[in-house]
Scaffold this motif. Structure first.
Motif, PDB file in Angstrom:
ATOM      1  N   UNK A 169       0.844  -1.206   0.000  1.00 37.05           N
ATOM      2  CA  UNK A 169       0.000   0.000   0.000  1.00 37.05           C
ATOM      3  C   UNK A 169       0.875   1.250   0.000  1.00 37.05           C
ATOM      4  N   UNK A 170       1.980   1.218   0.751  1.00 36.78           N
ATOM      5  CA  UNK A 170       2.910   2.348   0.771  1.00 36.78           C
ATOM      6  C   UNK A 170       3.455   2.615  -0.640  1.00 36.78           C
ATOM      7  N   UNK A 171       3.967   1.578  -1.296  1.00 39.13           N
ATOM      8  CA  UNK A 171       4.574   1.760  -2.618  1.00 39.13           C
ATOM      9  C   UNK A 171       3.563   2.326  -3.616  1.00 39.13           C
ATOM     10  N   UNK A 172       2.388   1.759  -3.626  1.00 32.25           N
ATOM     11  CA  UNK A 172       1.363   2.245  -4.559  1.00 32.25           C
ATOM     12  C   UNK A 172       0.967   3.678  -4.228  1.00 32.25           C
ATOM     13  N   UNK A 173       0.768   3.964  -2.968  1.00 34.08           N
ATOM     14  CA  UNK A 173       0.346   5.305  -2.565  1.00 34.08           C
ATOM     15  C   UNK A 173       1.384   6.353  -2.947  1.00 34.08           C
ATOM     16  N   UNK A 174       2.649   6.044  -2.753  1.00 29.95           N
ATOM     17  CA  UNK A 174       3.693   7.005  -3.100  1.00 29.95           C
ATOM     18  C   UNK A 174       3.772   7.200  -4.613  1.00 29.95           C
ATOM     19  N   UNK A 175       3.622   6.124  -5.374  1.00 27.88           N
ATOM     20  CA  UNK A 175       3.686   6.229  -6.836  1.00 27.88           C
ATOM     21  C   UNK A 175       2.503   7.001  -7.411  1.00 27.88           C
ATOM     22  N   UNK A 176       1.349   6.857  -6.819  1.00 25.45           N
ATOM     23  CA  UNK A 176       0.149   7.508  -7.321  1.00 25.45           C
ATOM     24  C   UNK A 176      -0.113   8.847  -6.639  1.00 25.45           C
ATOM     25  N   UNK A 199      -3.683   7.324   1.602  1.00 28.78           N
ATOM     26  CA  UNK A 199      -3.199   5.941   1.690  1.00 28.78           C
ATOM     27  C   UNK A 199      -1.769   5.887   2.199  1.00 28.78           C
ATOM     28  N   UNK A 200      -0.938   6.822   1.754  1.00 34.38           N
ATOM     29  CA  UNK A 200       0.450   6.852   2.221  1.00 34.38           C
ATOM     30  C   UNK A 200       0.502   7.094   3.726  1.00 34.38           C
ATOM     31  N   UNK A 201      -0.292   8.047   4.198  1.00 30.91           N
ATOM     32  CA  UNK A 201      -0.313   8.347   5.633  1.00 30.91           C
ATOM     33  C   UNK A 201      -0.766   7.142   6.451  1.00 30.91           C
ATOM     34  N   UNK A 202      -1.673   6.342   5.875  1.00 31.93           N
ATOM     35  CA  UNK A 202      -2.245   5.210   6.616  1.00 31.93           C
ATOM     36  C   UNK A 202      -1.245   4.083   6.857  1.00 31.93           C
ATOM     37  N   UNK A 203      -0.071   4.153   6.258  1.00 38.29           N
ATOM     38  CA  UNK A 203       0.919   3.084   6.431  1.00 38.29           C
ATOM     39  C   UNK A 203       1.840   3.325   7.629  1.00 38.29           C
ATOM     40  N   UNK A 204       1.837   4.551   8.153  1.00 36.59           N
ATOM     41  CA  UNK A 204       2.691   4.915   9.287  1.00 36.59           C
ATOM     42  C   UNK A 204       1.824   5.262  10.495  1.00 36.59           C
TER      43      UNK A 204
END
Length: 184
Positions: free
Chosen positions: A34-41, A46-51
């Protein structure tokens, strides 16, 4: 006709323990994906939700609170026309509500689709993460990005016919955010 259905034997306590560990590692891998996809898009939520909110990130150019890292990255001054994280193997060790993970990655980002030349920057390394499970949910508590190698490619050519493909976009315009292709 003979009945070929057989009932599986109940799982032993050792097998149940192994199954729990597999499920925990899968949940952690999903956070990494989810982190990788969120950062790429550029999908900030979604990126925040990984930390975890109190998480820490050491991304070389940025060291500090992980939520501040997301803010910093989303406002990046780099002129990136496309980027992609490719994740490799993960070694994950779960210990109760804590886990350690080492995940290999290659990160590509392209500058200048048009006009040529285009420049592709490549970083290859590992995410060395500490995860915590709080309230039944795994998130990154601490991340250190270790770089094993990097390079820059410059080219005056494009892949033949690339303009006929559907281009990757940022959130919410990318195909994966639209029906019928929407992925949760």
């Amino acid at each position: 006709m003979q009945n070929t259905t057989t009932e599986a034997a109940p799982l032993t306590s050792a097998e149940l323990s192994q199954l729990r560990e597999i499920l925990e590692r899968d949940a952690i891998r999903r956070v990494l994906e989810r982190y990788a996809r969120a950062m790429d898009r550029c999908d900030e939520a979604s990126a925040r939700s990984t930390y975890w909110d109190d998480g820490h990130d050491n991304h070389g150019l940025f060291k500090g609170n992980a939520q501040d890292f997301i803010t910093w990255k989303m406002a990046s001054p780099f002129e990136i026309s496309g980027d992609q994280h490719v994740l490799g193997q993960s070694l994950i060790a779960v210990d109760g509500d804590r886990a350690s993970a080492e995940t290999y990655f290659v990160y590509y980002f392209e500058e200048g689709r048009i006009p040529l030349p285009n420049v592709v920057n490549v970083l290859a390394g590992r995410y060395v993460d500490s995860f915590e499970r709080r309230g039944g949910e795994w998130k990154i508590a601490d991340r250190v990005v270790v770089i094993d190698w990097s390079t820059v490619w410059r080219g005056d050519e494009r892949f033949p016919g690339v303009e006929t493909f559907v281009p990757g976009e940022r959130y919410p315009d990318d195909l994966v955010y639209k029906k019928p292709h929407r992925l949760a």
